[in-house]
Design an enzyme around this catalytic site. Structure first.
Site, PDB file in Angstrom:
ATOM      1  N   ARG A  60     125.106  74.945  63.400  1.00  0.00           N
ATOM      2  CA  ARG A  60     123.981  74.588  62.531  1.00  0.00           C
ATOM      3  C   ARG A  60     123.082  75.801  62.315  1.00  0.00           C
ATOM      4  O   ARG A  60     122.555  76.377  63.255  1.00  0.00           O
ATOM      5  CB  ARG A  60     123.179  73.445  63.140  1.00  0.00           C
ATOM      6  CG  ARG A  60     122.147  72.848  62.160  1.00  0.00           C
ATOM      7  CD  ARG A  60     121.408  71.670  62.762  1.00  0.00           C
ATOM      8  NE  ARG A  60     122.312  70.655  63.246  1.00  0.00           N
ATOM      9  CZ  ARG A  60     122.900  69.719  62.488  1.00  0.00           C
ATOM     10  NH1 ARG A  60     122.669  69.719  61.189  1.00  0.00           N
ATOM     11  NH2 ARG A  60     123.714  68.832  63.021  1.00  0.00           N
ATOM     12  N   GLU A  73     132.626  73.319  63.246  1.00  0.00           N
ATOM     13  CA  GLU A  73     131.909  72.501  62.270  1.00  0.00           C
ATOM     14  C   GLU A  73     130.703  73.270  61.743  1.00  0.00           C
ATOM     15  O   GLU A  73     129.899  73.772  62.529  1.00  0.00           O
ATOM     16  CB  GLU A  73     131.465  71.198  62.941  1.00  0.00           C
ATOM     17  CG  GLU A  73     130.404  70.427  62.202  1.00  0.00           C
ATOM     18  CD  GLU A  73     129.746  69.378  63.063  1.00  0.00           C
ATOM     19  OE1 GLU A  73     128.600  69.014  62.767  1.00  0.00           O
ATOM     20  OE2 GLU A  73     130.361  68.913  64.039  1.00  0.00           O
ATOM     21  N   THR A  84     127.140  66.724  59.236  1.00  0.00           N
ATOM     22  CA  THR A  84     126.055  66.152  58.436  1.00  0.00           C
ATOM     23  C   THR A  84     126.538  65.810  57.034  1.00  0.00           C
ATOM     24  O   THR A  84     125.841  66.025  56.042  1.00  0.00           O
ATOM     25  CB  THR A  84     124.827  67.094  58.395  1.00  0.00           C
ATOM     26  OG1 THR A  84     124.636  67.690  59.685  1.00  0.00           O
ATOM     27  CG2 THR A  84     123.564  66.316  58.054  1.00  0.00           C
ATOM     28  N   LYS A 119     131.994  59.987  66.991  1.00  0.00           N
ATOM     29  CA  LYS A 119     130.942  60.890  67.439  1.00  0.00           C
ATOM     30  C   LYS A 119     129.833  60.019  68.022  1.00  0.00           C
ATOM     31  O   LYS A 119     129.120  59.328  67.286  1.00  0.00           O
ATOM     32  CB  LYS A 119     130.430  61.708  66.249  1.00  0.00           C
ATOM     33  CG  LYS A 119     129.159  62.482  66.481  1.00  0.00           C
ATOM     34  CD  LYS A 119     128.711  63.124  65.162  1.00  0.00           C
ATOM     35  CE  LYS A 119     127.341  63.753  65.302  1.00  0.00           C
ATOM     36  NZ  LYS A 119     126.918  64.423  64.038  1.00  0.00           N
ATOM     37  N   GLY A 178     122.639  67.108  73.049  1.00  0.00           N
ATOM     38  CA  GLY A 178     122.246  67.307  74.433  1.00  0.00           C
ATOM     39  C   GLY A 178     123.385  67.600  75.380  1.00  0.00           C
ATOM     40  O   GLY A 178     123.200  67.555  76.601  1.00  0.00           O
ATOM     41  N   GLY A 233     126.193  72.047  70.127  1.00  0.00           N
ATOM     42  CA  GLY A 233     125.461  72.855  69.178  1.00  0.00           C
ATOM     43  C   GLY A 233     124.622  73.909  69.846  1.00  0.00           C
ATOM     44  O   GLY A 233     125.076  75.024  70.106  1.00  0.00           O
TER      45      GLY A 233
END
Length: 210
Positions: A17, A40, A69, A129, A159, A179
């Site tokens: 991200r 991703e 997303t 997910k 997390g 992430g």
């Protein structure tokens, strides 16, 4: 490419991200060298479709590349046209799942409740997910495992880090969307590679029962 077989190589879905298209290839190469085979690029990153195209062209069939997303069928088609083969969603929209599967894409929708989970599986999801992972604890994953169809792939996202992976592994997680514990804008490819090796080492230890 089959999601289960790719996860067998490495259980991490690397979530980039905020990655930029001018840095994505060396970062992808660092992740690949560390053993990660699923990458991703969330669509709320800068110029995400260009990043996906670059990764898809770099790795071809050696890695599973896609977008996170993804909210709509139009976005799903944009990812497909960019060369992405993986659609990751924060929700369980049956229309997006069914359209993705009609295009032979791997689809990993988000679910926060058993109702959403079963709806997503009925629409053809390749796995679930579990999002947000901060609230869907290892105890929740264990409870889901008891009622989900045999072979359902469950991947907590949100997390997840080196400290939480062992408990999720013990509860039966099939993989982990990671992430911020792996990637943050501004980190060098070398730094990201080091984080990736640390995380894959933790996963290997859980697989050995360590």
């Amino acid at each position: 490419m089959d999601l289960q077989s790719v996860l067998a190589d490495c259980k991490i879905v690397a979530i980039l991200r905020g990655v930029t298209s001018d840095t994505v290839v060396p970062i992808g190469e660092a992740l690949f060298e560390a053993g990660i085979r699923i990458i991703e690029v969330p669509l709320n990153s800068p110029d995400p479709l260009t990043s996906i195209t670059k990764l898809a062209e770099t790795f071809e069939d050696r890695a599973l590349i896609g977008a996170g997303t993804v909210l709509t069928t139009d976005q799903m088609r944009d990812v497909r046209d960019a060369g992405g083969a993986l659609i990751v969603m924060p929700h369980a929209d049956a229309d997006v799942i069914e359209e993705a599967k009609s295009e032979d894409l791997i689809c990993l929708p988000g679910a926060a409740t058993p109702t959403e989970a079963f709806r997503a599986l009925s629409a053809g999801a390749d796995g679930l997910k579990m999002f947000p992972g901060e609230s869907l604890t290892p105890a929740v994953l264990k409870a889901w495992r008891a009622v989900m169809p045999d072979g359902t792939l469950l991947l907590p996202v949100g997390g997840v880090d080196a400290k939480t992976i062992p408990a999720y592994a013990a509860a039966g997680a099939d993989g982990y969307g990671i992430g911020s514990a792996l990637f943050k804008p501004g980190l060098s490819a070398t730094e990201i590679g080091e984080k990736a090796r640390e995380l894959t080492a933790v996963i290997r230890a859980t697989e050995r029962g360590g």
